[in-house]
Write a protein that holds these residues in place. Structure first.
Motif, PDB file in Angstrom:
ATOM      1  N   ARG A   1     -15.354   5.684  10.098  1.00  0.00           N
ATOM      2  CA  ARG A   1     -14.223   5.109  10.857  1.00  0.00           C
ATOM      3  C   ARG A   1     -14.320   5.820  12.411  1.00  0.00           C
ATOM      4  NH1 ARG A   1     -10.231   6.672   7.179  1.00  0.00           N
ATOM      5  NH2 ARG A   1      -9.608   4.844   5.986  1.00  0.00           N
TER       6      ARG A   1
ATOM      7  N   GLY B   1      -4.175  10.557  10.679  1.00  0.00           N
ATOM      8  CA  GLY B   1      -4.458   9.276  10.984  1.00  0.00           C
ATOM      9  C   GLY B   1      -3.132   8.678  11.510  1.00  0.00           C
ATOM     10  N   SER B   2      -2.667   7.660  11.010  1.00  0.00           N
ATOM     11  CA  SER B   2      -1.623   6.698  11.708  1.00  0.00           C
ATOM     12  C   SER B   2      -0.371   7.423  11.728  1.00  0.00           C
ATOM     13  CB  SER B   2      -1.355   5.402  10.918  1.00  0.00           C
ATOM     14  OG  SER B   2      -0.689   5.676   9.779  1.00  0.00           O
TER      15      SER B   2
ATOM     16  N   ASP C   1     -12.718   6.174   0.029  1.00  0.00           N
ATOM     17  CA  ASP C   1     -12.673   5.055   0.828  1.00  0.00           C
ATOM     18  C   ASP C   1     -11.047   5.209   1.244  1.00  0.00           C
ATOM     19  OD1 ASP C   1     -14.944   3.841   1.445  1.00  0.00           O
ATOM     20  OD2 ASP C   1     -14.489   2.000   0.164  1.00  0.00           O
ATOM     21  N   SER C   2     -10.416   5.605   0.251  1.00  0.00           N
ATOM     22  CA  SER C   2      -8.821   5.252   0.213  1.00  0.00           C
ATOM     23  C   SER C   2      -8.247   6.802   0.247  1.00  0.00           C
ATOM     24  CB  SER C   2      -8.493   4.660  -1.104  1.00  0.00           C
ATOM     25  OG  SER C   2      -8.760   5.368  -2.278  1.00  0.00           O
ATOM     26  N   CYS C   3      -8.999   7.823   0.457  1.00  0.00           N
ATOM     27  CA  CYS C   3      -8.452   9.148   0.633  1.00  0.00           C
ATOM     28  C   CYS C   3      -8.851   9.915   1.783  1.00  0.00           C
ATOM     29  CB  CYS C   3      -8.884  10.176  -0.590  1.00  0.00           C
ATOM     30  SG  CYS C   3      -8.315   9.588  -2.356  1.00  0.00           S
ATOM     31  N   ARG C   4      -7.917  10.833   2.188  1.00  0.00           N
ATOM     32  CA  ARG C   4      -8.439  11.819   3.330  1.00  0.00           C
ATOM     33  C   ARG C   4      -8.902  13.172   2.720  1.00  0.00           C
ATOM     34  NH1 ARG C   4      -5.324   9.030   7.375  1.00  0.00           N
ATOM     35  NH2 ARG C   4      -6.885   8.131   8.783  1.00  0.00           N
TER      36      ARG C   4
ATOM     37  N   ASP D   1      -1.117  -4.765   7.999  1.00  0.00           N
ATOM     38  CA  ASP D   1      -0.490  -3.963   7.038  1.00  0.00           C
ATOM     39  C   ASP D   1       0.794  -3.233   7.510  1.00  0.00           C
ATOM     40  OD1 ASP D   1      -2.355  -4.994   5.460  1.00  0.00           O
ATOM     41  OD2 ASP D   1      -3.443  -3.046   5.080  1.00  0.00           O
TER      42      ASP D   1
ATOM     43  N   ASP E   1      -4.372  13.033   2.586  1.00  0.00           N
ATOM     44  CA  ASP E   1      -3.403  11.650   2.198  1.00  0.00           C
ATOM     45  C   ASP E   1      -4.323  10.718   1.366  1.00  0.00           C
ATOM     46  OD1 ASP E   1      -5.238  10.380   4.258  1.00  0.00           O
ATOM     47  OD2 ASP E   1      -3.697  10.717   5.932  1.00  0.00           O
ATOM     48  N   TYR E   2      -3.806   9.459   0.932  1.00  0.00           N
ATOM     49  CA  TYR E   2      -4.413   8.464   0.339  1.00  0.00           C
ATOM     50  C   TYR E   2      -3.678   7.332  -0.192  1.00  0.00           C
ATOM     51  CZ  TYR E   2      -2.031  10.987  -3.441  1.00  0.00           C
ATOM     52  OH  TYR E   2      -0.938  11.502  -4.211  1.00  0.00           O
ATOM     53  N   LYS E   3      -4.131   6.376  -0.278  1.00  0.00           N
ATOM     54  CA  LYS E   3      -3.458   5.033  -0.579  1.00  0.00           C
ATOM     55  C   LYS E   3      -3.599   4.669  -2.019  1.00  0.00           C
ATOM     56  CE  LYS E   3      -5.610   1.304  -0.402  1.00  0.00           C
ATOM     57  NZ  LYS E   3      -6.286   0.377  -1.248  1.00  0.00           N
TER      58      LYS E   3
ATOM     59  N   ARG F   1       1.155  11.453   1.594  1.00  0.00           N
ATOM     60  CA  ARG F   1       0.501  12.387   2.593  1.00  0.00           C
ATOM     61  C   ARG F   1       1.228  13.743   2.250  1.00  0.00           C
ATOM     62  NH1 ARG F   1      -1.100   9.485   6.983  1.00  0.00           N
ATOM     63  NH2 ARG F   1       0.000   7.194   7.351  1.00  0.00           N
TER      64      ARG F   1
ATOM     65  N   TYR G   1       3.516   0.184   2.900  1.00  0.00           N
ATOM     66  CA  TYR G   1       2.822  -0.665   4.029  1.00  0.00           C
ATOM     67  C   TYR G   1       2.815  -2.214   3.120  1.00  0.00           C
ATOM     68  CZ  TYR G   1       1.722   3.187   6.851  1.00  0.00           C
ATOM     69  OH  TYR G   1       1.605   4.419   7.501  1.00  0.00           O
TER      70      TYR G   1
ATOM     71  N   VAL H   1       1.223   5.002   0.431  1.00  0.00           N
ATOM     72  CA  VAL H   1       0.616   5.986   0.983  1.00  0.00           C
ATOM     73  C   VAL H   1       1.169   7.203   0.812  1.00  0.00           C
ATOM     74  CG1 VAL H   1      -0.273   7.129   3.371  1.00  0.00           C
ATOM     75  CG2 VAL H   1      -0.791   4.706   2.667  1.00  0.00           C
TER      76      VAL H   1
ATOM     77  N   GLU I   1       0.745  -1.138   0.029  1.00  0.00           N
ATOM     78  CA  GLU I   1      -0.027   0.033   0.132  1.00  0.00           C
ATOM     79  C   GLU I   1       0.738   1.274   0.125  1.00  0.00           C
ATOM     80  OE1 GLU I   1      -3.213  -0.291   2.883  1.00  0.00           O
ATOM     81  OE2 GLU I   1      -3.730  -1.959   1.590  1.00  0.00           O
TER      82      GLU I   1
HETATM   83  N1  UDP Z   1      -5.720   3.695   3.499  1.00  0.00           N
HETATM   84  C1  UDP Z   1      -6.615   2.972   2.793  1.00  0.00           C
HETATM   85  N2  UDP Z   1      -6.479   1.488   3.019  1.00  0.00           N
HETATM   86  C2  UDP Z   1      -5.789   1.163   4.310  1.00  0.00           C
HETATM   87  C3  UDP Z   1      -4.982   2.071   4.859  1.00  0.00           C
HETATM   88  C4  UDP Z   1      -5.060   3.279   4.468  1.00  0.00           C
HETATM   89  O1  UDP Z   1      -7.060   3.179   1.921  1.00  0.00           O
HETATM   90  O2  UDP Z   1      -5.678  -0.418   4.232  1.00  0.00           O
HETATM   91  C5  UDP Z   1      -5.538   5.103   3.142  1.00  0.00           C
HETATM   92  C6  UDP Z   1      -6.561   6.117   4.425  1.00  0.00           C
HETATM   93  O3  UDP Z   1      -7.904   6.218   3.914  1.00  0.00           O
HETATM   94  C7  UDP Z   1      -5.775   7.248   4.356  1.00  0.00           C
HETATM   95  C8  UDP Z   1      -4.425   7.024   4.083  1.00  0.00           C
HETATM   96  O4  UDP Z   1      -4.673   5.679   3.423  1.00  0.00           O
HETATM   97  O5  UDP Z   1      -6.366   8.597   3.229  1.00  0.00           O
HETATM   98  C9  UDP Z   1      -3.495   7.009   5.233  1.00  0.00           C
HETATM   99  O6  UDP Z   1      -3.999   6.041   6.016  1.00  0.00           O
HETATM  100  P1  UDP Z   1      -3.212   6.034   7.752  1.00  0.00           P
HETATM  101  O7  UDP Z   1      -1.949   5.294   7.547  1.00  0.00           O
HETATM  102  O8  UDP Z   1      -3.371   7.078   8.230  1.00  0.00           O
HETATM  103  O9  UDP Z   1      -4.310   4.855   8.324  1.00  0.00           O
HETATM  104  P2  UDP Z   1      -5.526   4.947   9.013  1.00  0.00           P
HETATM  105  O10 UDP Z   1      -5.822   6.142   9.431  1.00  0.00           O
HETATM  106  O11 UDP Z   1      -6.472   4.140   8.164  1.00  0.00           O
HETATM  107  O12 UDP Z   1      -5.180   4.064  10.094  1.00  0.00           O
END
Ligand code: UDP
Length: 238
Positions: A218, A99-100, A199-202, A129, A175-177, A94, A121, A92, A90
């Motif tokens: 979430r 988030g993480s 689903d995959s972006c902030r 992950d 951010d996004y994946k 930013r 990841y 990512v 994955e």
């Molecule tokens: N993300 C995703 N799928 C995953 C993990 C992350 O689409 O399995 C996206 C998430 O939506 C955010 C970005 O990647 O836009 C960064 O995610 P983060 O590492 O902050 O993880 P999370 O908040 O999901 O724990």
């Protein structure tokens, strides 16, 4: 083109074979999961919105020269894509702390980054992950050096394009994946695969800071379906 058997079912999408071994159908479900499947639910018409949003973003990226798996949107919930062997990472990207990253490094959510940061990841649900380095990718053979240079360069180019695109419609791309794959038809060709959607972006409203993405699900903020629809509306898709 003829739709054939189900090949794979993931948390948010289903893949179907077609009569062409190099093409598959991606079906977008309304199912939503978070925290690696611990939180489950459904978001009304999420599949329809994500199919629309991701199709348009892939189209735009394709037009400016980013290789993608996208071929065409077939109907409300399905798109035709090139079949790939997914690189198990994955990627990512930013622009703003959230988030993480906020949690891991003890930073405030919302802090802008002086330049985009790309993180890797390892895609392994059982391991949640984990964050990995380029050395891990190389020694465990998930992708070679040349592939990783391509992936990182593409991630930065994609970010330049998407940052501008979202800024234009009043959205801060936090951010996004991304996921990349090797074309089955041509294994040396890497393309952007999977989806790019709320689903995959902030995605934060630039004026109000309102969250227009999966964090609403979430974090139980309510108005999830409306937020997804708002992104599509601003993109001129509804
Ligand atoms: N993300 C995703 N799928 C995953 C993990 C992350 O689409 O399995 C996206 C998430 O939506 C955010 C970005 O990647 O836009 C960064 O995610 P983060 O590492 O902050 O993880 P999370 O908040 O999901 O724990």
């Amino acid at each position: 083109m003829e739709k054939r058997e189900k090949m794979y079912e993931g948390k948010a999408k289903v893949l179907f074979a077609t009569d062409d071994e190099h093409q598959v159908i991606q079906y977008f479900k309304d199912d939503a999961t978070a925290f690696n499947g611990v939180k489950r639910g459904s978001i009304e018409d999420k599949g329809v919105v994500n199919n629309l949003v991701s199709s348009r973003l892939m189209e735009i990226l394709g037009l400016v020269g980013i290789p993608t798996h996208f071929i065409s949107r077939l109907n409300e919930r399905e798109q035709l894509v090139r079949r790939v062997d997914i690189v198990p990472l994955e990627v990512v990207v930013r622009n703003v702390v959230a988030g993480s990253m906020a949690k891991r490094l003890g930073r405030e959510e919302g802090e802008p980054l002086v330049r985009p940061v790309v993180e890797l990841y390892y895609k392994a649900d059982k391991l949640d992950d984990p964050l990995v380095t380029l050395d891990h990718v190389e020694v465990f053979g998930w992708a070679d050096d040349h592939e990783m240079s391509t992936i990182i360069e593409l991630a930065h180019r994609i970010n330049d394009i998407l940052l501008g695109f979202f800024a234009n419609i009043g959205i801060r791309l936090v951010d996004y994946k991304l996921e990349f794959g090797r074309l089955i038809q041509s294994p040396h060709t890497l393309v952007l695969a999977d989806e790019i959607s709320p689903d995959s972006c902030r995605l934060w409203d630039m004026k109000t800071g309102e969250k227009l993405d999966k964090d609403r699900f979430r974090r139980d903020l309510g108005g999830v379906a409306e937020a997804y629809r708002e992104v599509a509306r601003r993109m001129g898709l509804s």
